[in-house]
Design an enzyme around this catalytic site. Structure first.
Site, PDB file in Angstrom:
ATOM      1  N   LYS A 294       9.103  -2.462 -17.162  1.00  0.00           N
ATOM      2  CA  LYS A 294       9.604  -1.866 -18.073  1.00  0.00           C
ATOM      3  C   LYS A 294      11.036  -2.087 -18.327  1.00  0.00           C
ATOM      4  O   LYS A 294      11.684  -2.549 -19.250  1.00  0.00           O
ATOM      5  CB  LYS A 294       9.246  -0.290 -18.176  1.00  0.00           C
ATOM      6  CG  LYS A 294       9.902   0.498 -19.552  1.00  0.00           C
ATOM      7  CD  LYS A 294       9.346   1.809 -19.354  1.00  0.00           C
ATOM      8  CE  LYS A 294      10.117   2.744 -20.484  1.00  0.00           C
ATOM      9  NZ  LYS A 294       9.898   4.298 -20.307  1.00  0.00           N
TER      10      LYS A 294
ATOM     11  N   ASP B 169      11.264   2.277  -4.367  1.00  0.00           N
ATOM     12  CA  ASP B 169      12.078   2.608  -3.181  1.00  0.00           C
ATOM     13  C   ASP B 169      11.747   1.923  -1.840  1.00  0.00           C
ATOM     14  O   ASP B 169      12.207   1.325  -1.152  1.00  0.00           O
ATOM     15  CB  ASP B 169      12.444   4.153  -2.800  1.00  0.00           C
ATOM     16  CG  ASP B 169      13.202   4.631  -3.911  1.00  0.00           C
ATOM     17  OD1 ASP B 169      14.069   4.165  -4.779  1.00  0.00           O
ATOM     18  OD2 ASP B 169      13.078   5.931  -3.955  1.00  0.00           O
TER      19      ASP B 169
END
Length: 319
Positions: free
Chosen positions: A200, A268
Protein backbone atom coordinates in the site's frame (compact mmCIF):
# COMPACT_ATOMS: atom_id res chain seq x y z
CA UNK A 1 22.91 -19.71 6.74
CA UNK A 2 24.06 -20.18 10.33
CA UNK A 3 21.68 -18.13 12.50
CA UNK A 4 24.31 -18.06 15.27
CA UNK A 5 26.04 -15.36 13.22
CA UNK A 6 23.23 -13.00 14.26
CA UNK A 7 24.66 -12.96 17.79
CA UNK A 8 27.82 -11.27 16.50
CA UNK A 9 25.94 -8.39 14.85
CA UNK A 10 25.77 -4.97 16.49
CA UNK A 11 22.76 -2.97 15.31
CA UNK A 12 21.81 0.67 15.74
CA UNK A 13 18.06 1.38 15.65
CA UNK A 14 17.01 4.94 14.85
CA UNK A 15 13.29 5.56 15.09
CA UNK A 16 10.10 6.62 16.79
CA UNK A 17 9.90 5.03 20.23
CA UNK A 18 6.56 4.25 21.84
CA UNK A 19 4.88 2.51 24.73
CA UNK A 20 1.89 0.30 23.97
CA UNK A 21 -0.48 0.16 26.94
CA UNK A 22 -3.16 -2.54 27.09
CA UNK A 23 -6.11 -2.25 29.48
CA UNK A 24 -7.81 -5.64 29.77
CA UNK A 25 -11.31 -5.83 31.17
CA UNK A 26 -14.92 -6.93 31.00
CA UNK A 27 -18.15 -5.27 29.93
CA UNK A 28 -21.45 -6.06 31.63
CA UNK A 29 -23.40 -2.83 31.18
CA UNK A 30 -23.81 0.34 29.13
CA UNK A 31 -23.06 3.75 30.62
CA UNK A 32 -26.11 5.77 31.69
CA UNK A 33 -24.22 8.90 30.62
CA UNK A 34 -23.78 7.94 26.95
CA UNK A 35 -24.39 4.87 24.72
CA UNK A 36 -20.94 3.42 25.39
CA UNK A 37 -19.83 0.26 27.24
CA UNK A 38 -18.41 0.51 30.73
CA UNK A 39 -15.16 -1.47 30.84
CA UNK A 40 -14.15 -2.81 34.23
CA UNK A 41 -10.35 -3.00 34.01
CA UNK A 42 -8.88 -6.22 35.41
CA UNK A 43 -5.29 -6.04 34.19
CA UNK A 44 -2.81 -3.64 32.60
CA UNK A 45 0.19 -4.59 30.44
CA UNK A 46 2.85 -2.50 28.74
CA UNK A 47 5.12 -3.29 25.79
CA UNK A 48 7.59 -1.44 23.59
CA UNK A 49 5.94 -0.16 20.43
CA UNK A 50 7.10 1.51 17.21
CA UNK A 51 10.85 1.18 16.74
CA UNK A 52 10.88 -0.66 20.06
CA UNK A 53 9.38 -3.67 18.31
CA UNK A 54 12.31 -3.69 15.86
CA UNK A 55 14.59 -3.76 18.90
CA UNK A 56 12.59 -6.65 20.41
CA UNK A 57 13.12 -8.65 17.22
CA UNK A 58 16.86 -7.97 17.13
CA UNK A 59 17.35 -8.84 20.80
CA UNK A 60 15.31 -12.04 20.36
CA UNK A 61 17.90 -13.14 17.79
CA UNK A 62 20.79 -12.38 20.15
CA UNK A 63 22.08 -9.25 18.42
CA UNK A 64 23.58 -6.33 20.33
CA UNK A 65 21.52 -3.16 20.02
CA UNK A 66 21.96 0.58 20.53
CA UNK A 67 18.92 2.84 20.21
CA UNK A 68 18.62 6.42 19.00
CA UNK A 69 15.44 8.42 19.54
CA UNK A 70 13.57 10.66 21.95
CA UNK A 71 11.59 10.06 25.13
CA UNK A 72 9.63 12.20 27.50
CA UNK A 73 10.42 12.63 31.20
CA UNK A 74 7.09 11.27 32.44
CA UNK A 75 5.98 7.79 33.49
CA UNK A 76 5.89 6.39 29.94
CA UNK A 77 9.41 7.60 29.23
CA UNK A 78 10.79 6.10 32.44
CA UNK A 79 8.97 2.85 31.73
CA UNK A 80 10.50 2.69 28.25
CA UNK A 81 14.02 3.23 29.58
CA UNK A 82 13.46 0.51 32.18
CA UNK A 83 12.39 -1.93 29.47
CA UNK A 84 15.48 -1.17 27.39
CA UNK A 85 17.62 -1.77 30.47
CA UNK A 86 15.92 -5.15 31.00
CA UNK A 87 16.71 -6.06 27.38
CA UNK A 88 20.37 -5.08 27.76
CA UNK A 89 20.02 -2.36 25.12
CA UNK A 90 22.34 0.65 24.99
CA UNK A 91 19.92 3.56 25.48
CA UNK A 92 22.57 6.30 25.55
CA UNK A 93 21.20 7.70 22.29
CA UNK A 94 17.75 8.50 23.71
CA UNK A 95 17.34 12.26 24.07
CA UNK A 96 14.89 14.12 26.31
CA UNK A 97 13.34 16.96 24.32
CA UNK A 98 11.18 19.59 26.07
CA UNK A 99 7.51 19.48 25.03
CA UNK A 100 7.92 16.09 23.29
CA UNK A 101 6.11 13.46 25.38
CA UNK A 102 6.74 9.77 24.88
CA UNK A 103 4.27 8.44 22.33
CA UNK A 104 1.80 6.14 24.10
CA UNK A 105 -0.95 4.09 22.47
CA UNK A 106 -3.56 2.85 24.92
CA UNK A 107 -5.79 -0.01 23.79
CA UNK A 108 -8.86 -0.94 25.80
CA UNK A 109 -9.73 -4.61 25.31
CA UNK A 110 -12.87 -6.26 26.60
CA UNK A 111 -13.87 -9.89 25.97
CA UNK A 112 -10.83 -10.22 23.68
CA UNK A 113 -12.01 -7.38 21.46
CA UNK A 114 -10.47 -3.93 21.16
CA UNK A 115 -13.15 -1.38 21.97
CA UNK A 116 -11.07 1.80 22.02
CA UNK A 117 -7.59 3.15 21.25
CA UNK A 118 -6.23 6.40 22.66
CA UNK A 119 -3.05 7.93 21.19
CA UNK A 120 -0.95 10.46 23.08
CA UNK A 121 1.73 11.86 20.78
CA UNK A 122 3.25 14.80 18.95
CA UNK A 123 4.23 14.85 15.28
CA UNK A 124 6.26 18.03 15.20
CA UNK A 125 9.82 17.74 13.91
CA UNK A 126 12.69 17.47 16.37
CA UNK A 127 14.62 20.64 17.21
CA UNK A 128 17.99 21.50 15.72
CA UNK A 129 19.55 20.93 19.15
CA UNK A 130 18.13 17.41 19.34
CA UNK A 131 19.29 16.71 15.78
CA UNK A 132 22.84 17.71 16.71
CA UNK A 133 22.83 15.49 19.80
CA UNK A 134 21.45 12.51 17.88
CA UNK A 135 24.05 12.85 15.14
CA UNK A 136 26.78 13.15 17.76
CA UNK A 137 25.73 9.83 19.30
CA UNK A 138 25.48 8.10 15.90
CA UNK A 139 28.94 9.37 14.96
CA UNK A 140 30.40 8.04 18.19
CA UNK A 141 28.87 4.56 18.00
CA UNK A 142 29.23 4.04 14.22
CA UNK A 143 32.72 2.44 14.35
CA UNK A 144 31.25 -0.39 16.47
CA UNK A 145 28.10 -0.95 14.38
CA UNK A 146 27.41 -3.43 11.54
CA UNK A 147 23.89 -2.33 10.73
CA UNK A 148 21.62 0.72 11.03
CA UNK A 149 17.83 0.36 10.88
CA UNK A 150 15.66 3.45 10.46
CA UNK A 151 12.14 2.79 11.76
CA UNK A 152 9.97 5.74 10.74
CA UNK A 153 6.47 5.99 12.22
CA UNK A 154 6.00 9.61 11.10
CA UNK A 155 6.14 11.12 14.59
CA UNK A 156 8.63 13.87 13.71
CA UNK A 157 11.91 12.20 14.69
CA UNK A 158 13.07 10.87 11.31
CA UNK A 159 13.60 14.08 9.38
CA UNK A 160 15.16 14.37 5.94
CA UNK A 161 18.28 15.94 7.44
CA UNK A 162 18.64 13.22 10.08
CA UNK A 163 18.44 10.55 7.37
CA UNK A 164 20.91 12.40 5.15
CA UNK A 165 23.52 12.74 7.86
CA UNK A 166 22.99 9.18 9.11
CA UNK A 167 23.49 7.76 5.61
CA UNK A 168 26.65 9.85 5.17
CA UNK A 169 28.08 8.52 8.46
CA UNK A 170 27.14 4.96 7.49
CA UNK A 171 28.82 5.23 4.08
CA UNK A 172 32.03 6.47 5.67
CA UNK A 173 32.13 3.28 7.79
CA UNK A 174 30.69 0.92 5.15
CA UNK A 175 27.59 0.22 7.28
CA UNK A 176 24.33 -1.14 5.88
CA UNK A 177 21.31 1.17 6.31
CA UNK A 178 17.79 -0.23 6.04
CA UNK A 179 14.70 1.98 6.31
CA UNK A 180 11.02 1.23 6.90
CA UNK A 181 9.38 4.31 5.34
CA UNK A 182 6.29 6.38 6.00
CA UNK A 183 4.70 9.24 4.08
CA UNK A 184 4.29 10.13 0.42
CA UNK A 185 7.83 11.20 -0.48
CA UNK A 186 10.38 8.40 -0.35
CA UNK A 187 13.18 10.68 -1.59
CA UNK A 188 13.59 11.41 2.11
CA UNK A 189 15.38 8.01 2.33
CA UNK A 190 17.73 8.68 -0.57
CA UNK A 191 20.70 6.27 -0.86
CA UNK A 192 19.78 3.92 1.99
CA UNK A 193 20.96 0.35 1.34
CA UNK A 194 17.47 -1.17 1.35
CA UNK A 195 13.98 0.31 1.65
CA UNK A 196 11.12 -1.91 2.92
CA UNK A 197 7.67 -0.38 2.26
CA UNK A 198 4.53 -2.47 2.22
CA UNK A 199 2.46 -2.74 -0.95
CA UNK A 200 0.00 0.00 0.00
CA UNK A 201 2.79 2.43 0.93
CA UNK A 202 4.67 1.67 -2.29
CA UNK A 203 1.58 2.27 -4.43
CA UNK A 204 0.82 5.60 -2.79
CA UNK A 205 4.43 6.79 -2.96
CA UNK A 206 4.72 5.81 -6.64
CA UNK A 207 1.26 7.06 -7.60
CA UNK A 208 0.29 3.65 -9.00
CA UNK A 209 -2.84 1.64 -8.25
CA UNK A 210 -1.26 -1.78 -7.70
CA UNK A 211 -3.42 -4.66 -8.91
CA UNK A 212 -0.89 -6.96 -10.60
CA UNK A 213 2.75 -7.98 -10.21
CA UNK A 214 3.51 -5.75 -13.20
CA UNK A 215 2.02 -2.76 -11.33
CA UNK A 216 4.02 -3.71 -8.24
CA UNK A 217 7.28 -3.88 -10.17
CA UNK A 218 6.61 -0.58 -11.94
CA UNK A 219 5.90 1.10 -8.59
CA UNK A 220 9.12 -0.32 -7.20
CA UNK A 221 11.20 0.84 -10.14
CA UNK A 222 9.72 4.32 -9.90
CA UNK A 223 10.59 4.50 -6.18
CA UNK A 224 14.13 3.25 -6.79
CA UNK A 225 14.72 5.83 -9.50
CA UNK A 226 13.33 8.79 -7.55
CA UNK A 227 15.05 7.91 -4.25
CA UNK A 228 18.36 6.65 -5.71
CA UNK A 229 17.96 3.25 -4.07
CA UNK A 230 19.56 0.07 -5.42
CA UNK A 231 17.56 -2.52 -3.45
CA UNK A 232 13.90 -2.56 -2.49
CA UNK A 233 11.74 -5.06 -0.62
CA UNK A 234 7.98 -4.56 -0.97
CA UNK A 235 6.08 -6.63 1.60
CA UNK A 236 2.72 -7.92 0.39
CA UNK A 237 1.12 -9.53 3.45
CA UNK A 238 -0.25 -12.98 2.63
CA UNK A 239 1.33 -12.71 -0.85
CA UNK A 240 4.89 -12.64 0.48
CA UNK A 241 7.23 -10.01 -0.90
CA UNK A 242 8.73 -8.63 -4.10
CA UNK A 243 12.48 -7.99 -4.33
CA UNK A 244 13.92 -5.45 -6.70
CA UNK A 245 17.63 -4.90 -7.21
CA UNK A 246 19.31 -2.54 -9.65
CA UNK A 247 20.23 -4.35 -12.86
CA UNK A 248 18.59 -7.66 -11.87
CA UNK A 249 15.27 -9.39 -12.58
CA UNK A 250 12.63 -8.83 -9.87
CA UNK A 251 12.07 -11.82 -7.58
CA UNK A 252 8.77 -12.81 -5.96
CA UNK A 253 9.03 -14.66 -2.64
CA UNK A 254 5.81 -16.40 -1.66
CA UNK A 255 4.55 -16.77 1.90
CA UNK A 256 4.08 -20.24 3.31
CA UNK A 257 0.43 -21.14 3.87
CA UNK A 258 -0.31 -20.78 7.59
CA UNK A 259 -3.04 -19.54 9.90
CA UNK A 260 -2.80 -15.79 10.44
CA UNK A 261 -3.82 -14.35 13.82
CA UNK A 262 -2.28 -10.89 13.75
CA UNK A 263 -0.23 -9.03 11.11
CA UNK A 264 0.75 -6.19 13.47
CA UNK A 265 4.50 -5.91 13.76
CA UNK A 266 5.25 -8.18 10.79
CA UNK A 267 7.01 -5.34 8.98
CA UNK A 268 9.24 -4.78 12.00
CA UNK A 269 10.20 -8.45 11.92
CA UNK A 270 11.00 -8.31 8.20
CA UNK A 271 13.36 -5.34 8.41
CA UNK A 272 15.05 -6.71 11.56
CA UNK A 273 15.79 -10.19 10.21
CA UNK A 274 16.58 -8.92 6.71
CA UNK A 275 19.14 -6.54 8.17
CA UNK A 276 20.71 -9.19 10.41
CA UNK A 277 21.03 -11.67 7.54
CA UNK A 278 22.59 -9.11 5.19
CA UNK A 279 25.00 -7.94 7.89
CA UNK A 280 25.93 -11.58 8.58
CA UNK A 281 26.94 -12.05 4.95
CA UNK A 282 23.91 -13.65 3.31
CA UNK A 283 22.86 -12.60 -0.19
CA UNK A 284 19.89 -10.34 -0.86
CA UNK A 285 17.47 -13.08 -1.94
CA UNK A 286 18.52 -15.48 0.83
CA UNK A 287 18.21 -12.72 3.45
CA UNK A 288 14.72 -11.83 2.23
CA UNK A 289 13.67 -15.49 2.35
CA UNK A 290 14.86 -15.75 5.95
CA UNK A 291 13.00 -12.54 6.85
CA UNK A 292 9.88 -13.85 5.10
CA UNK A 293 10.02 -17.04 7.16
CA UNK A 294 10.36 -15.04 10.38
CA UNK A 295 7.35 -12.87 9.44
CA UNK A 296 5.35 -16.04 8.83
CA UNK A 297 6.06 -17.07 12.42
CA UNK A 298 5.02 -13.81 14.07
CA UNK A 299 1.73 -13.45 12.16
CA UNK A 300 0.71 -16.75 13.71
CA UNK A 301 0.91 -15.17 17.16
CA UNK A 302 -1.48 -12.70 18.77
CA UNK A 303 -0.20 -9.12 19.11
CA UNK A 304 3.20 -7.75 18.16
CA UNK A 305 5.51 -10.70 18.64
CA UNK A 306 8.97 -11.98 17.80
CA UNK A 307 10.39 -15.22 16.45
CA UNK A 308 12.98 -17.16 18.42
CA UNK A 309 16.12 -18.56 16.75
CA UNK A 310 14.81 -22.10 17.29
CA UNK A 311 11.45 -21.27 15.68
CA UNK A 312 13.17 -19.65 12.71
CA UNK A 313 15.59 -22.55 12.31
CA UNK A 314 12.67 -24.99 12.21
CA UNK A 315 10.70 -22.84 9.75
CA UNK A 316 13.66 -22.62 7.38
CA UNK A 317 14.14 -26.39 7.49
CA UNK A 318 10.46 -26.98 6.72
CA UNK A 319 10.62 -24.60 3.76
Amino acid sequence: MDLNKFKKIRALVLGDLMIDEYLWGEVDRISPEAPVPIVSVINETYTLGGAGNVINNLVAMGAGVSVVGTAGTGTAGRMMLDKFKELGVDAGGIIDEPDRPTTKKTRVIASNQQVLRIDKETKKEISSTTLTRLISFITGVAPRVDLIIISDYDKGLVTRELVRQTVAIAKSHNILVLADPKGLDFTKYSQVSVLTPNQKEAGIAAGIDIKTDHDLIQAGLRIMASACIERLVITCGRDGMMLLEQGKTPVRIASQARQVFDVSGAGDTVISILGLALAAGAGFEESAAIANAAAGIVVGKVGTATASPDELELALKNE
